[in-house]
Design an enzyme around this catalytic site. Structure first.
Site, PDB file in Angstrom:
ATOM      1  N   ASN A   1      -6.281   3.245   0.570  1.00 58.62           N
ATOM      2  CA  ASN A   1      -5.989   1.863   0.220  1.00 58.62           C
ATOM      3  C   ASN A   1      -7.240   1.309  -0.472  1.00 58.62           C
ATOM      4  O   ASN A   1      -8.240   2.023  -0.609  1.00 58.62           O
ATOM      5  CB  ASN A   1      -5.565   1.038   1.447  1.00 58.62           C
ATOM      6  CG  ASN A   1      -6.617   0.977   2.530  1.00 58.62           C
ATOM      7  OD1 ASN A   1      -7.828   0.942   2.273  1.00 58.62           O
ATOM      8  ND2 ASN A   1      -6.167   0.976   3.773  1.00 58.62           N
TER       9      ASN A   1
ATOM     10  N   GLU B   1     -10.468   1.456   1.616  1.00 57.14           N
ATOM     11  CA  GLU B   1     -10.967   2.825   1.725  1.00 57.14           C
ATOM     12  C   GLU B   1     -11.582   3.296   0.412  1.00 57.14           C
ATOM     13  O   GLU B   1     -12.604   3.983   0.418  1.00 57.14           O
ATOM     14  CB  GLU B   1      -9.833   3.764   2.158  1.00 57.14           C
ATOM     15  CG  GLU B   1      -9.380   3.522   3.581  1.00 57.14           C
ATOM     16  CD  GLU B   1      -8.050   4.156   3.930  1.00 57.14           C
ATOM     17  OE1 GLU B   1      -7.810   4.373   5.137  1.00 57.14           O
ATOM     18  OE2 GLU B   1      -7.230   4.423   3.017  1.00 57.14           O
TER      19      GLU B   1
ATOM     20  N   ASP C   1       1.982   6.007   5.476  1.00 60.75           N
ATOM     21  CA  ASP C   1       2.595   7.288   5.818  1.00 60.75           C
ATOM     22  C   ASP C   1       3.845   7.537   4.976  1.00 60.75           C
ATOM     23  O   ASP C   1       4.117   8.661   4.563  1.00 60.75           O
ATOM     24  CB  ASP C   1       2.951   7.335   7.306  1.00 60.75           C
ATOM     25  CG  ASP C   1       1.724   7.287   8.200  1.00 60.75           C
ATOM     26  OD1 ASP C   1       0.655   7.769   7.770  1.00 60.75           O
ATOM     27  OD2 ASP C   1       1.828   6.779   9.330  1.00 60.75           O
TER      28      ASP C   1
END
Length: 149
Positions: free
Chosen positions: A25, A28, A95
């Site tokens: 993301n 990150e 996920d």
């Protein structure tokens, strides 16, 4: 020779060299590169640096309400607007992105088509309460082919 997709944890950065695809993301991405990610230009620079530094085949940055940014070798970054209409719960959205991209690529989809499909799936998942799934019928009936810029 086995493709692998990484949903990264910045503390383990060095483990990811040569990954087929990384899906950070924006926070990150900033942590992985030490660069700002507030604008499209910032994301483009940080993503390109990470692609080169870790010799990644692909990079798909999830950007919450700003959609996604796809990086492929020897291509300009592709910015994909979000397909979420209402957001109830973001649990599991990352996920879902990893699972849909992996399935699409394994089925022969291009990076761009896989990212568009993952973006659509994430938009459907966040519109549901709790950790949710998306069915093929929901993806087929989403009413949009997706777009990029």
């Amino acid at each position: 020779g086995v493709p692998w997709i990484v949903d990264p944890k910045p503390a383990h950065r060095s483990f990811y060299r040569g990954a087929t695809l990384m899906t950070p993301n924006t926070r990150e991405l900033a942590d992985l590169t030490g660069h700002p990610v507030g604008t499209d230009d910032d994301v483009a620079k940080a993503g390109s640096l990470l692609m080169e530094d870790l010799a990644l085949e692909g990079l798909l940055v999830t950007r919450s309400e700003r959609g996604m940014a796809l990086f492929e070798p020897e291509s300009e970054p592709c910015f994909i607007p979000t397909e979420a209409r209402e957001v109830f719960d973001v649990s599991g959205a990352g996920d879902t992105v990893v699972a849909v991209v992996a399935a699409a690529r394994a089925s022969g989809a291009s990076w761009r088509d896989a990212a568009l499909l993952a973006n659509a799936a994430a938009g459907l998942v966040v519109a549901k309460m709790g950790t949710a799934t998306v069915t093929p019928a929901e993806l087929l009936g989403r009413g949009s082919e997706g777009s990029v810029r």
